[in-house]
Design a protein around this motif. Sequence first.
Motif, mmCIF file in Angstrom:
data_model
loop_
_atom_site.group_PDB
_atom_site.id
_atom_site.type_symbol
_atom_site.label_atom_id
_atom_site.label_comp_id
_atom_site.label_asym_id
_atom_site.label_seq_id
_atom_site.Cartn_x
_atom_site.Cartn_y
_atom_site.Cartn_z
ATOM 1 N N ARG A 4 0.908 -1.417 0.366
ATOM 2 C CA ARG A 4 -0.150 0.306 -0.157
ATOM 3 C C ARG A 4 0.666 1.302 0.260
ATOM 4 N NH1 ARG A 4 -4.242 1.620 4.879
ATOM 5 N NH2 ARG A 4 -2.348 2.584 5.582
ATOM 6 N N LEU A 5 1.986 1.149 1.034
ATOM 7 C CA LEU A 5 2.544 2.380 1.455
ATOM 8 C C LEU A 5 3.474 3.137 -0.281
ATOM 9 C CD1 LEU A 5 4.053 4.481 2.340
ATOM 10 C CD2 LEU A 5 6.144 2.722 3.245
ATOM 11 N N LEU A 6 3.604 1.961 -1.655
ATOM 12 C CA LEU A 6 4.542 1.597 -2.550
ATOM 13 C C LEU A 6 3.637 2.149 -3.361
ATOM 14 C CD1 LEU A 6 6.688 -1.473 -2.753
ATOM 15 C CD2 LEU A 6 7.303 1.019 -2.789
ATOM 16 N N ASP A 7 2.301 1.896 -3.775
ATOM 17 C CA ASP A 7 1.493 1.866 -4.569
ATOM 18 C C ASP A 7 1.097 3.828 -3.802
ATOM 19 O OD1 ASP A 7 1.728 -0.068 -5.748
ATOM 20 O OD2 ASP A 7 -0.534 -0.671 -4.555
ATOM 21 N N LEU A 42 -1.789 7.657 3.199
ATOM 22 C CA LEU A 42 0.135 7.810 3.195
ATOM 23 C C LEU A 42 0.532 9.223 3.864
ATOM 24 C CD1 LEU A 42 2.615 7.250 1.284
ATOM 25 C CD2 LEU A 42 2.299 10.047 0.019
ATOM 26 N N GLU A 43 -0.232 10.046 4.144
ATOM 27 C CA GLU A 43 -0.035 10.990 5.123
ATOM 28 C C GLU A 43 0.072 10.672 6.354
ATOM 29 O OE1 GLU A 43 -1.112 15.235 4.150
ATOM 30 O OE2 GLU A 43 -2.394 14.532 4.437
ATOM 31 N N GLN A 70 13.658 13.004 -1.794
ATOM 32 C CA GLN A 70 14.362 11.651 -1.460
ATOM 33 C C GLN A 70 12.767 10.894 -2.396
ATOM 34 O OE1 GLN A 70 16.077 11.050 1.486
ATOM 35 N NE2 GLN A 70 16.434 12.385 0.787
ATOM 36 N N LEU A 71 12.405 10.645 -2.578
ATOM 37 C CA LEU A 71 11.758 10.117 -3.912
ATOM 38 C C LEU A 71 12.420 10.189 -5.640
ATOM 39 C CD1 LEU A 71 8.083 9.572 -2.777
ATOM 40 C CD2 LEU A 71 10.085 7.923 -2.362
ATOM 41 N N GLU A 72 13.790 11.150 -5.816
ATOM 42 C CA GLU A 72 13.613 11.101 -6.864
ATOM 43 C C GLU A 72 14.272 10.163 -7.673
ATOM 44 O OE1 GLU A 72 16.177 14.099 -10.048
ATOM 45 O OE2 GLU A 72 16.062 14.837 -7.623
ATOM 46 N N TYR A 78 11.738 3.271 -11.259
ATOM 47 C CA TYR A 78 10.565 3.253 -11.981
ATOM 48 C C TYR A 78 10.072 2.827 -13.311
ATOM 49 C CZ TYR A 78 5.580 2.009 -10.863
ATOM 50 O OH TYR A 78 4.863 1.346 -10.860
ATOM 51 N N ALA A 79 10.244 5.056 -13.585
ATOM 52 C CA ALA A 79 9.454 4.794 -14.902
ATOM 53 C C ALA A 79 11.325 4.249 -16.230
ATOM 54 C CB ALA A 79 10.204 6.779 -15.208
ATOM 55 N N GLY A 80 12.597 4.306 -15.889
ATOM 56 C CA GLY A 80 13.098 3.732 -16.487
ATOM 57 C C GLY A 80 12.489 1.624 -16.723
ATOM 58 N N PHE A 81 12.159 1.375 -15.552
ATOM 59 C CA PHE A 81 11.776 -0.084 -15.557
ATOM 60 C C PHE A 81 10.008 -0.229 -16.211
ATOM 61 C CE2 PHE A 81 8.173 -3.066 -13.565
ATOM 62 C CZ PHE A 81 9.300 -4.648 -13.633
#
Length: 288
Positions: A4-7, A42-43, A70-72, A78-81
């Motif tokens: 859930r956190l990743l989504d 998420l918050e 931090q997520l950059e 993820y975009a590359g995958f």
Amino acid sequence: MKVRLLDNLNAFLVLAACGTLSEAAQRLSCSPATLSRRMQQLEEDVGLKLFDRVQAGYALTEDGRDVLEQLEPFQCAYAGFEQWLSAKSRKPQVRVSAGSWTMKFLSMHIGALCKPEDGFEVVFITSEDRLNIKKREIDIGLRSSAPAEIGLASKRLPPVEFAPYVAAGADAAVDQRWLGIAPEYATTKSSRWLLEQHGSEMVMQVSSQHTLLDMLCAGAGAGASILPSFLGDTSPQLRRCGPVIEELTKHQWVTMHDDRRHLPEVRMMTDRIVHVIEQHRGRGAGAV
């Protein structure tokens, strides 16, 4: 919990890029209400307030900007995958971004840009925002300034000129009344210039450039507006009613990621876009 956190983190990245629930929900194929609940989850999960809910949409808080930073690396990976997986499972995809006026021009020449025999898909994204090529949001961007980031390649195109236009059958008095983009939606230099110079003379305001062009061609509000000459001069429904506005004249750049520009599909689409612009727009090539 981890799934859930990743989504929800991925949804956070989309909302941070879009700024509005409706657009982000559309990209994520969910309802705005569902996306809002996911951001609340998420918050709660991270223990931070990530967004301020404002009238214009969702604005990142200071903590939200820190999380985004931090997520950059995750976002790029993820975009590359996704692109790798897409290439494995279906035809390659080329994502092209441009502002409203430029995308209107590209649509007028779509036959020269997309061929039935092409072995790749093209996604055209109309956006006045500067979408991030390094984060793989797009493959090709048509922009009104040269890229400053390291790792991007670009080619300068001919300049675009702007001039005032009215409906072809309008009388001379119309030239003193104006149609424009409402201040809260005026994100381009030309739309802001029109507000600064003729805001007090406006008889109608709209929220998008597409609507402005439709209204102008229909003669709505009996007023004039500012358009790039590559659209105004080629429309039989319009006539130019003043000289070129030199301070709005500017070049455009077609920009790509340095690592992806050599891919056959990206190279082919870039070459076609450049050819169409140089062939059909001449000095009128540009972006708003």
